[in-house]
Design a protein around this motif. Structure first.
Motif, PDB file in Angstrom:
ATOM      1  N   THR A 200       0.802  -1.375  -0.043  1.00 45.74           N
ATOM      2  CA  THR A 200      -0.077  -0.150  -0.020  1.00 45.74           C
ATOM      3  C   THR A 200       0.714   1.192   0.113  1.00 45.74           C
ATOM      4  OG1 THR A 200      -1.654  -1.046   1.071  1.00 45.74           O
ATOM      5  CG2 THR A 200      -1.840   1.197   1.179  1.00 45.74           C
ATOM      6  N   GLN A 201       2.021   1.164   0.638  1.00 43.95           N
ATOM      7  CA  GLN A 201       3.034   2.270   0.755  1.00 43.95           C
ATOM      8  C   GLN A 201       3.292   3.001  -0.791  1.00 43.95           C
ATOM      9  OE1 GLN A 201       3.171   3.933   3.499  1.00 43.95           O
ATOM     10  NE2 GLN A 201       4.943   5.157   3.337  1.00 43.95           N
ATOM     11  N   ASN A 202       3.562   2.061  -1.441  1.00 44.70           N
ATOM     12  CA  ASN A 202       3.802   2.630  -2.898  1.00 44.70           C
ATOM     13  C   ASN A 202       2.684   2.937  -3.703  1.00 44.70           C
ATOM     14  OD1 ASN A 202       5.521   0.081  -2.284  1.00 44.70           O
ATOM     15  ND2 ASN A 202       6.666   1.242  -3.948  1.00 44.70           N
ATOM     16  N   SER A 203       1.266   2.619  -3.462  1.00 42.16           N
ATOM     17  CA  SER A 203       0.295   3.283  -4.015  1.00 42.16           C
ATOM     18  C   SER A 203      -0.129   4.547  -3.314  1.00 42.16           C
ATOM     19  CB  SER A 203      -1.011   2.132  -3.587  1.00 42.16           C
ATOM     20  OG  SER A 203      -0.765   0.727  -4.350  1.00 42.16           O
ATOM     21  N   LEU A 204       0.257   4.638  -2.117  1.00 39.10           N
ATOM     22  CA  LEU A 204       0.050   6.074  -1.621  1.00 39.10           C
ATOM     23  C   LEU A 204       1.166   7.155  -2.265  1.00 39.10           C
ATOM     24  CD1 LEU A 204      -0.148   5.072   2.120  1.00 39.10           C
ATOM     25  CD2 LEU A 204      -1.989   6.120   0.685  1.00 39.10           C
ATOM     26  N   GLN A 205       2.166   6.564  -2.718  1.00 38.09           N
ATOM     27  CA  GLN A 205       3.185   7.463  -3.342  1.00 38.09           C
ATOM     28  C   GLN A 205       2.378   7.785  -4.719  1.00 38.09           C
ATOM     29  OE1 GLN A 205       6.754   5.279  -3.611  1.00 38.09           O
ATOM     30  NE2 GLN A 205       7.184   5.497  -1.391  1.00 38.09           N
ATOM     31  N   LEU A 206       1.696   6.875  -5.243  1.00 39.06           N
ATOM     32  CA  LEU A 206       1.052   7.138  -6.577  1.00 39.06           C
ATOM     33  C   LEU A 206      -0.087   8.208  -6.534  1.00 39.06           C
ATOM     34  CD1 LEU A 206       0.200   6.586  -9.511  1.00 39.06           C
ATOM     35  CD2 LEU A 206      -0.829   4.561  -8.675  1.00 39.06           C
ATOM     36  N   ALA A 207      -0.808   8.126  -5.173  1.00 38.98           N
ATOM     37  CA  ALA A 207      -1.861   8.903  -4.960  1.00 38.98           C
ATOM     38  C   ALA A 207      -1.015  10.391  -4.757  1.00 38.98           C
ATOM     39  CB  ALA A 207      -2.387   8.550  -3.608  1.00 38.98           C
ATOM     40  N   GLN A 208      -0.050  10.599  -4.209  1.00 36.79           N
ATOM     41  CA  GLN A 208       0.599  11.786  -4.024  1.00 36.79           C
ATOM     42  C   GLN A 208       1.099  12.152  -5.281  1.00 36.79           C
ATOM     43  OE1 GLN A 208       0.900  13.630  -0.983  1.00 36.79           O
ATOM     44  NE2 GLN A 208       1.381  15.054  -2.376  1.00 36.79           N
ATOM     45  N   ALA A 209       1.620  11.425  -6.256  1.00 40.38           N
ATOM     46  CA  ALA A 209       2.168  11.762  -7.513  1.00 40.38           C
ATOM     47  C   ALA A 209       0.812  12.517  -8.391  1.00 40.38           C
ATOM     48  CB  ALA A 209       2.591  10.781  -8.392  1.00 40.38           C
ATOM     49  N   ILE A 210      -0.418  11.829  -8.120  1.00 38.53           N
ATOM     50  CA  ILE A 210      -1.475  12.071  -8.869  1.00 38.53           C
ATOM     51  C   ILE A 210      -1.905  13.675  -8.356  1.00 38.53           C
ATOM     52  CG2 ILE A 210      -4.122  11.749  -9.446  1.00 38.53           C
ATOM     53  CD1 ILE A 210      -3.117   8.833  -9.154  1.00 38.53           C
ATOM     54  N   LEU A 211      -1.958  13.678  -6.993  1.00 38.29           N
ATOM     55  CA  LEU A 211      -2.296  14.919  -6.736  1.00 38.29           C
ATOM     56  C   LEU A 211      -1.468  16.279  -6.808  1.00 38.29           C
ATOM     57  CD1 LEU A 211      -4.381  16.108  -4.158  1.00 38.29           C
ATOM     58  CD2 LEU A 211      -2.285  16.065  -2.339  1.00 38.29           C
ATOM     59  N   ASP A 212      -0.168  15.917  -7.120  1.00 35.87           N
ATOM     60  CA  ASP A 212       0.776  16.938  -7.665  1.00 35.87           C
ATOM     61  C   ASP A 212       0.841  17.031  -8.853  1.00 35.87           C
ATOM     62  OD1 ASP A 212       1.619  17.174  -4.722  1.00 35.87           O
ATOM     63  OD2 ASP A 212       3.350  15.701  -5.028  1.00 35.87           O
ATOM     64  N   ARG A 213       0.095  16.384  -9.660  1.00 28.13           N
ATOM     65  CA  ARG A 213      -0.137  16.306 -11.061  1.00 28.13           C
ATOM     66  C   ARG A 213       1.115  15.980 -11.806  1.00 28.13           C
ATOM     67  NH1 ARG A 213      -3.017  21.250  -9.568  1.00 28.13           N
ATOM     68  NH2 ARG A 213      -5.417  21.122 -10.058  1.00 28.13           N
ATOM     69  N   ASN A 214       1.867  15.208 -11.356  1.00 31.29           N
ATOM     70  CA  ASN A 214       3.151  14.738 -11.716  1.00 31.29           C
ATOM     71  C   ASN A 214       3.033  13.376 -12.587  1.00 31.29           C
ATOM     72  OD1 ASN A 214       5.932  13.821 -12.405  1.00 31.29           O
ATOM     73  ND2 ASN A 214       6.596  14.297 -10.364  1.00 31.29           N
ATOM     74  N   ILE A 215       2.847  13.784 -13.983  1.00 35.50           N
ATOM     75  CA  ILE A 215       2.129  12.664 -14.845  1.00 35.50           C
ATOM     76  C   ILE A 215       3.395  11.586 -14.981  1.00 35.50           C
ATOM     77  CG2 ILE A 215       1.355  11.815 -17.027  1.00 35.50           C
ATOM     78  CD1 ILE A 215      -0.350  14.543 -17.223  1.00 35.50           C
ATOM     79  N   PRO A 216       4.542  12.190 -15.561  1.00 32.49           N
ATOM     80  CA  PRO A 216       5.713  11.157 -15.504  1.00 32.49           C
ATOM     81  C   PRO A 216       6.097  10.243 -14.398  1.00 32.49           C
ATOM     82  CG  PRO A 216       6.304  13.171 -16.445  1.00 32.49           C
ATOM     83  CD  PRO A 216       5.211  13.514 -15.801  1.00 32.49           C
TER      84      PRO A 216
END
Length: 324
Positions: A200-216
């Motif tokens: 789950t921790q990596n999925s939380l990093q994905l959520a943060q990347a989406i929130l930051d609009r960091n598509i790459p």
């Protein structure tokens, strides 16, 4: 009178402590005579346990009486309380009385006050995923216990991979211990990345990347998660939970609510101190933007359940989420 009250939601860590207690107190040859495990949510079973704790052990070793998932620290009848008051101070030193529950004991009731007066109370709480320093310290402690040498960067990446899953941490360190063998050199970060499963921790990093609009970064994380066989529906479940929390917190902040305890209760957060960190995470997003993400995640979940290709579906919706 050895009495123990174990409580908390980290069932794996608790089970490890219970196993250690049994190993330290029970004679393997006499375990069938000296170990009793009874349901702790039935008064008859609790009364039976109170009778068993007064019985001397047979043969070698001590006796262990275990009341599992007990509700005795949430509610207790006067009759049962009277039995507890008469029995607990008289428990012999050769008997170990263990009470376990996932629920926090109610410190206001008499039974809890009585038990905690005599018992060794241990909390097995799940570490919040955002408490990275505590997660890293936990990895260091368990790695030392299992005699696995890791570089500081390897410890950080392992903490990131396993999150607050104690069982997964234990399993991955066992794998790394086999890999290390008799080699005295610490295991490097790249080795951990190649051998350890994500969670789950990596999925939380994905959520943060989406929130930051960091598509790459978001697309890279999606690729990594799928490559490492993380179930797509589990990734979506984590994203839904995180965006739901963000949306609730932001909505209450925009409505003028300043009491962090009330905000935490509405968002189902056990620790109000987390609100400070969540405020920082969502300060650049509006409640409407966060709420708009939830239907997109629902569409993603539906498409996956209908058989869509996980990688393509995730990549498409992640780009859409980043553009909300």
């Amino acid at each position: 009178m050895p009495i123990y009250l174990y409580w908390g939601e980290d069932d794996f860590a608790m089970s490890q402590a219970i196993s250690t207690l049994k190993q330290d107190t029970l004679d393997r040859d006499w375990i069938q005579f000296n170990f009793d495990k009874l349901a702790g949510d039935k008064e008859d079973s609790i009364l039976s346990a109170l009778m068993q704790v007064m019985t001397p052990p047979f043969g070698g070793g001590d006796r262990v009486v275990w009341l599992f998932e007990t509700n005795i620290c949430q509610s207790c009848s006067e009759e049962l309380l009277s039995q507890l008051q008469n029995t607990i101070p008289q428990i012999p030193d050769t008997t170990h009385f263990l009470l376990t529950t996932s629920k926090k004991p109610d410190a206001r009731i008499k039974s809890t006050k009585l038990i905690t007066k005599y018992a060794k109370v241990v909390e097995f709480a799940l570490i919040s995923p955002w408490q990275t320093e505590i997660l890293i310290k936990k990895v260091e402690e368990v790695a030392q216990e299992k005699q696995v040498k890791l570089t500081p960067s390897a410890i950080k990446i392992l903490a990131s991979c396993v999150g607050n899953d104690s069982r997964l941490l234990w399993q991955e360190l066992e794998k790394l211990a086999i890999y290390q063998g008799n080699n005295s050199a610490p295991i490097e970060e790249e080795t951990v990345k190649s051998l350890v499963n994500v969670s789950t921790q990596n999925s939380l990093q994905l959520a943060q990347a989406i929130l930051d609009r960091n598509i790459p970064l978001a697309l890279t994380l999606v690729q990594d998660l799928i490559t490492l066989n993380e179930p797509a529906l589990r990734i979506v479940a984590t994203l839904v939970g995180q965006f739901r929390t963000w949306a609730i917190v932001k909505t209450m902040i925009e409505s003028g609510e300043k009491d962090e305890k009330k905000i935490a209760e509405s968002a189902d957060l056990g620790n109000p101190k987390r609100i400070y960190f969540l405020r920082q995470e969502i300060k650049a997003r509006s409640s409407q933007q966060l709420l708009s993400s939830l239907p997109i995640l629902l569409e993603l979940e539906t498409s996956l359940k209908l058989g869509a290709d996980p990688l393509n579906a995730l990549e498409t919706k992640v780009i859409e989420l980043c553009n909300v």
